[in-house]
Motif scaffolding. Sequence first.
Motif, mmCIF file in Angstrom:
data_model
loop_
_atom_site.group_PDB
_atom_site.id
_atom_site.type_symbol
_atom_site.label_atom_id
_atom_site.label_comp_id
_atom_site.label_asym_id
_atom_site.label_seq_id
_atom_site.Cartn_x
_atom_site.Cartn_y
_atom_site.Cartn_z
ATOM 1 N N UNK A 23 0.957 -1.212 -0.065
ATOM 2 C CA UNK A 23 -0.138 -0.072 0.148
ATOM 3 C C UNK A 23 0.726 0.991 0.006
ATOM 4 N N UNK A 24 2.056 1.134 0.654
ATOM 5 C CA UNK A 24 2.841 2.293 0.844
ATOM 6 C C UNK A 24 3.557 2.729 -0.488
ATOM 7 N N UNK A 25 4.032 1.598 -1.223
ATOM 8 C CA UNK A 25 4.512 1.805 -2.358
ATOM 9 C C UNK A 25 3.627 2.108 -3.486
ATOM 10 N N UNK A 26 2.343 1.624 -3.553
ATOM 11 C CA UNK A 26 1.426 1.999 -4.725
ATOM 12 C C UNK A 26 0.549 3.101 -4.471
ATOM 13 N N UNK A 27 0.232 3.233 -3.436
ATOM 14 C CA UNK A 27 -0.850 4.178 -3.055
ATOM 15 C C UNK A 27 -0.354 5.514 -2.470
ATOM 16 N N UNK A 28 0.661 5.457 -1.525
ATOM 17 C CA UNK A 28 1.233 6.789 -1.052
ATOM 18 C C UNK A 28 1.650 8.023 -1.869
ATOM 19 N N UNK A 29 2.531 7.449 -2.927
ATOM 20 C CA UNK A 29 2.860 8.428 -4.137
ATOM 21 C C UNK A 29 1.650 9.180 -4.651
ATOM 22 N N UNK A 30 0.536 8.408 -4.863
ATOM 23 C CA UNK A 30 -0.539 8.939 -5.613
ATOM 24 C C UNK A 30 -1.228 9.986 -4.501
ATOM 25 N N UNK A 31 -1.519 9.493 -3.265
ATOM 26 C CA UNK A 31 -1.972 10.422 -2.296
ATOM 27 C C UNK A 31 -0.913 11.825 -1.996
ATOM 28 N N UNK A 32 0.051 11.432 -2.257
ATOM 29 C CA UNK A 32 1.193 12.598 -1.725
ATOM 30 C C UNK A 32 0.777 13.646 -2.935
ATOM 31 N N UNK A 33 0.988 13.108 -4.181
ATOM 32 C CA UNK A 33 0.747 14.035 -5.204
ATOM 33 C C UNK A 33 -0.625 14.741 -5.253
ATOM 34 N N UNK A 34 -1.753 14.193 -4.910
ATOM 35 C CA UNK A 34 -2.926 14.562 -4.863
ATOM 36 C C UNK A 34 -3.075 15.447 -3.777
ATOM 37 N N UNK A 64 -3.215 14.841 -0.212
ATOM 38 C CA UNK A 64 -3.801 14.522 0.719
ATOM 39 C C UNK A 64 -3.374 15.069 1.973
ATOM 40 N N UNK A 65 -4.049 15.280 2.928
ATOM 41 C CA UNK A 65 -3.793 15.956 4.193
ATOM 42 C C UNK A 65 -3.245 14.703 5.061
ATOM 43 N N UNK A 66 -4.064 13.637 5.220
ATOM 44 C CA UNK A 66 -3.845 12.365 6.102
ATOM 45 C C UNK A 66 -4.592 11.232 5.640
ATOM 46 N N UNK A 67 -3.952 10.003 6.043
ATOM 47 C CA UNK A 67 -4.474 8.752 6.091
ATOM 48 C C UNK A 67 -4.885 8.311 7.659
ATOM 49 N N UNK A 68 -5.957 7.803 7.922
ATOM 50 C CA UNK A 68 -6.678 7.406 8.902
ATOM 51 C C UNK A 68 -6.686 5.731 8.848
ATOM 52 N N UNK A 69 -6.043 5.309 9.795
ATOM 53 C CA UNK A 69 -5.773 3.689 9.841
ATOM 54 C C UNK A 69 -6.115 3.022 11.192
ATOM 55 N N UNK A 70 -5.932 1.685 11.501
ATOM 56 C CA UNK A 70 -5.970 1.407 12.513
ATOM 57 C C UNK A 70 -5.028 -0.092 12.908
ATOM 58 N N UNK A 71 -5.508 -1.149 12.978
ATOM 59 C CA UNK A 71 -4.838 -2.490 12.926
ATOM 60 C C UNK A 71 -3.621 -2.788 14.056
ATOM 61 N N UNK A 72 -3.106 -1.563 14.593
ATOM 62 C CA UNK A 72 -1.946 -1.580 15.431
ATOM 63 C C UNK A 72 -2.466 -1.858 16.941
ATOM 64 N N UNK A 73 -3.682 -1.624 17.354
ATOM 65 C CA UNK A 73 -4.302 -1.567 18.627
ATOM 66 C C UNK A 73 -3.511 -0.700 19.552
ATOM 67 N N UNK A 74 -3.136 0.203 19.008
ATOM 68 C CA UNK A 74 -2.724 1.328 19.674
ATOM 69 C C UNK A 74 -2.563 2.657 18.932
ATOM 70 N N UNK A 75 -3.393 3.692 19.611
ATOM 71 C CA UNK A 75 -3.427 5.160 18.945
ATOM 72 C C UNK A 75 -1.870 5.655 18.897
ATOM 73 N N UNK A 97 2.134 13.427 4.044
ATOM 74 C CA UNK A 97 0.802 12.843 4.556
ATOM 75 C C UNK A 97 0.689 12.291 6.057
ATOM 76 N N UNK A 98 -0.123 12.960 6.839
ATOM 77 C CA UNK A 98 -0.133 12.570 8.087
ATOM 78 C C UNK A 98 -0.791 11.202 8.090
#
Length: 383
Positions: free
Chosen positions: A301-312, A314-325, A336-337
């Motif tokens: 996801x970092x390799x494929x999507x982050x460059x697109x989000x950066x270029x567009x 995007x202010x932030x990506x919101x995620x979870x998965x780590x069970x720790x804020x 991108x925050x």
Amino acid sequence: MIASPPVVQHPAADGFTVHFAVSALATGWVEWGRSADRLDRVAIAADHGLVRASDLALSVRVRLDESMAGEPIYYRVVAQPLAYKNAYQLERGEVVASPVQKLRLPNAGADRITIAIVNDTHENRETLAALHTRLAAIEPDVLVWNGDTCNDFDERDAPMQIVLNPAGDVARGWAAEQPLLFVPGNHDVRGKRAHELSAGLSGWPGQSELPYNFALRLGPVALVGLDTGEDKPDAHPVFAGMAAYEPYREQQAAWLKSAVARPEIAEAPLRIAICHIPLRGLPGHNDGTTLEGHAYYSGMGAKLWLPILRQARFAAVISGHMHQHRIDDPSEAEPVMQVVGGGPQPERATLTILRAEGDKAELWVEDLAGKTISQRAWSIQAG
Ligand SMILES: [Fe+2]
């Protein structure tokens, strides 16, 4: 017969979908209208003419033929048992209806929007009950469930109860009065009954290949949903050939490129992406691309999507998965925050709220006691 509160999904200018669990084979429909005592419209779910029936859950698309933006819609769901003696002898049971609900749909043109995000609830009843209570007080315009609704969907589990009745109370929904946007997590695709997920949290209408991707304009905010899939490589032996997330992420990259170029997304005052597994890792974090361990962030996801989000921009990506804020603030190298929500246990759980209004947007993360534990703000170009 009706075994869950109604769960409204797929909000669009031309309609929305209502889902509800059923306890036995039944058909279902939605009665709706502009006032609580006049539900003069009926939406019936049918596939190629055959009225939809299920013993899991029903999903009914309500088509709006005129803009209802800003106006409440009143509706109730109705179910009727169905049994077949043979093809010409069908038995219908007694019709059952839910209480009337008042629905507010988010408006693309609104100057204010409140988006609430929960993640990694993992069937934790105490956390889910507390989240329901807090959400009822906040009254967001949209609720996002950012993955890991369950631990897995095993043979003994009741997937529809997990996804459509998370508080375990038919009288107490969290997405009956405003829509829910579902973003899948790695646990949501595990277990023998994982294929049933889409009966309750269904794909967006007309999107058979990328069912869970969305790019929505919600007032000043453009919100883009991505599906990070599993947390190990497709070839990992535990998947036994049941994982095909690598081509799926590639396909989403192509979709994302065109989605961020759409004028209502590109021109939004604030652009936010949302996906379950983080896209940014910390030094030493596993990126999930080897057979060792599992992803702390999605390397693909970092390799494929982050460059697109950066270029567009995007202010932030919101995620979870780590069970720790945690929050990874923007830097020169990574503008991108990233906001990572907490875990399933009440002491780890968080509720993330994004509110944009006028020339200001703020995001805050609460613990279950309602205390703000993180806060960020942006000044945005109203427009
Ligand atoms: Fe997860």
